[in-house]
Design an enzyme around this catalytic site. Sequence first.
Site, PDB file in Angstrom:
ATOM      1  N   ASN A   9       0.869  -1.181   0.000  1.00  0.00           N
ATOM      2  CA  ASN A   9       0.000   0.000   0.000  1.00  0.00           C
ATOM      3  C   ASN A   9       0.903   1.227   0.000  1.00  0.00           C
ATOM      4  OD1 ASN A   9      -1.806   2.045   0.494  1.00  0.00           O
ATOM      5  ND2 ASN A   9      -2.295   1.417   2.595  1.00  0.00           N
ATOM      6  N   LYS A  11       0.120   4.245  -0.260  1.00  0.00           N
ATOM      7  CA  LYS A  11      -0.545   5.430   0.305  1.00  0.00           C
ATOM      8  C   LYS A  11      -0.286   6.649  -0.604  1.00  0.00           C
ATOM      9  CE  LYS A  11       0.111   3.405   4.829  1.00  0.00           C
ATOM     10  NZ  LYS A  11       0.020   3.591   6.251  1.00  0.00           N
ATOM     11  N   HIS A  95      -9.455   0.738   5.136  1.00  0.00           N
ATOM     12  CA  HIS A  95      -8.147   1.005   5.757  1.00  0.00           C
ATOM     13  C   HIS A  95      -8.333   1.941   6.946  1.00  0.00           C
ATOM     14  CE1 HIS A  95      -4.056   2.438   6.341  1.00  0.00           C
ATOM     15  NE2 HIS A  95      -3.683   1.316   5.749  1.00  0.00           N
ATOM     16  N   GLU A  97      -6.794   4.445   7.897  1.00  0.00           N
ATOM     17  CA  GLU A  97      -6.697   5.876   7.598  1.00  0.00           C
ATOM     18  C   GLU A  97      -7.989   6.391   6.962  1.00  0.00           C
ATOM     19  OE1 GLU A  97      -2.987   5.482   5.528  1.00  0.00           O
ATOM     20  OE2 GLU A  97      -2.076   4.925   7.443  1.00  0.00           O
ATOM     21  N   GLU A 167      -5.254  -5.232  10.616  1.00  0.00           N
ATOM     22  CA  GLU A 167      -4.286  -4.152  10.774  1.00  0.00           C
ATOM     23  C   GLU A 167      -4.564  -3.402  12.076  1.00  0.00           C
ATOM     24  OE1 GLU A 167      -2.410  -3.052   6.723  1.00  0.00           O
ATOM     25  OE2 GLU A 167      -4.054  -1.700   7.139  1.00  0.00           O
ATOM     26  N   GLY A 173       2.305   2.189  10.641  1.00  0.00           N
ATOM     27  CA  GLY A 173       3.212   3.321  10.458  1.00  0.00           C
ATOM     28  C   GLY A 173       3.895   3.766  11.734  1.00  0.00           C
ATOM     29  N   SER A 213       3.483  -2.182  10.278  1.00  0.00           N
ATOM     30  CA  SER A 213       4.935  -2.145  10.439  1.00  0.00           C
ATOM     31  C   SER A 213       5.622  -3.473  10.097  1.00  0.00           C
ATOM     32  CB  SER A 213       5.306  -1.676  11.856  1.00  0.00           C
ATOM     33  OG  SER A 213       4.802  -0.368  12.075  1.00  0.00           O
TER      34      SER A 213
END
Length: 255
Positions: A9, A11, A95, A97, A167, A173, A213
Amino acid sequence: MRQLFVAGNWKMNLNGRQGIELAEALKAEFGDLEAVRLAVCPPFVYLKAVADALAGSAIGVGAQNMYTESEGAYTGEVAGPMLLDVGCRYVILGHSERRHVLGEGDGVINAKVLRALEFGLKPILCLGERLEQREAGETEDVVSGQLRAALEGVSAAQMAEVTMAYEPVWAIGTGRTATREQAEEVHGILRGLLAGIYSAELAERTIIQYGGSVKPENATDLMAMPNVDGALVGGASLKADAFAGIIRAACAVSK
Ligand code: PEP
């Protein structure tokens, strides 16, 4: 037997030239790979260029989001059929985010999953708990609620096209990875839920990636767990050598 699936991904990172260079490097090393399924998910504007660079290889291309409608007055949105048109096979949905930064709720995510399947795209459906939810012992409740809501109305036949990605938000991240035991525990919970909603056989064949991560240094440990079927990789998918290290780890532990 489930095939491991490693997806990157990107991003909102890399420009067009960098994305194509990365795609070409991956194609040179893994373009014929059969043991592990691979995909990269660039920003919308580079999907076509990256799909063209990967043409003729085994590496799929995915989008990071899509809108629920197929066309119309939805300024700034991108429709599923447009993604197919530029060579996309996958679409990341739910996701963290999108959920927590851009305000997408379970209802929107469910609508997107249903529409993606209708359009012929394969959703990579993300879910995971926030740190305070884990610390409050709510992980199972949170991921169960997210899974049930996102898959409302999805048939058993359609589930063949769906990849799940666990996730944990606190691991995305942040450099803080779930331990392999933490990942395995939640993956087992998700598989149990799928068995309850659909069937044991369907649960057994559904791919559940881990994301948060993942790096070459921890990829083997995580993917060697029985219920961890690959990885959804953010930061480490932006550099050919790091992503290649994760793919090689997946090949080594292929189940
Ligand atoms: C992600 O964005 O899906 C992700 C897992 O990011 P990172 O690997 O950087 O934690």
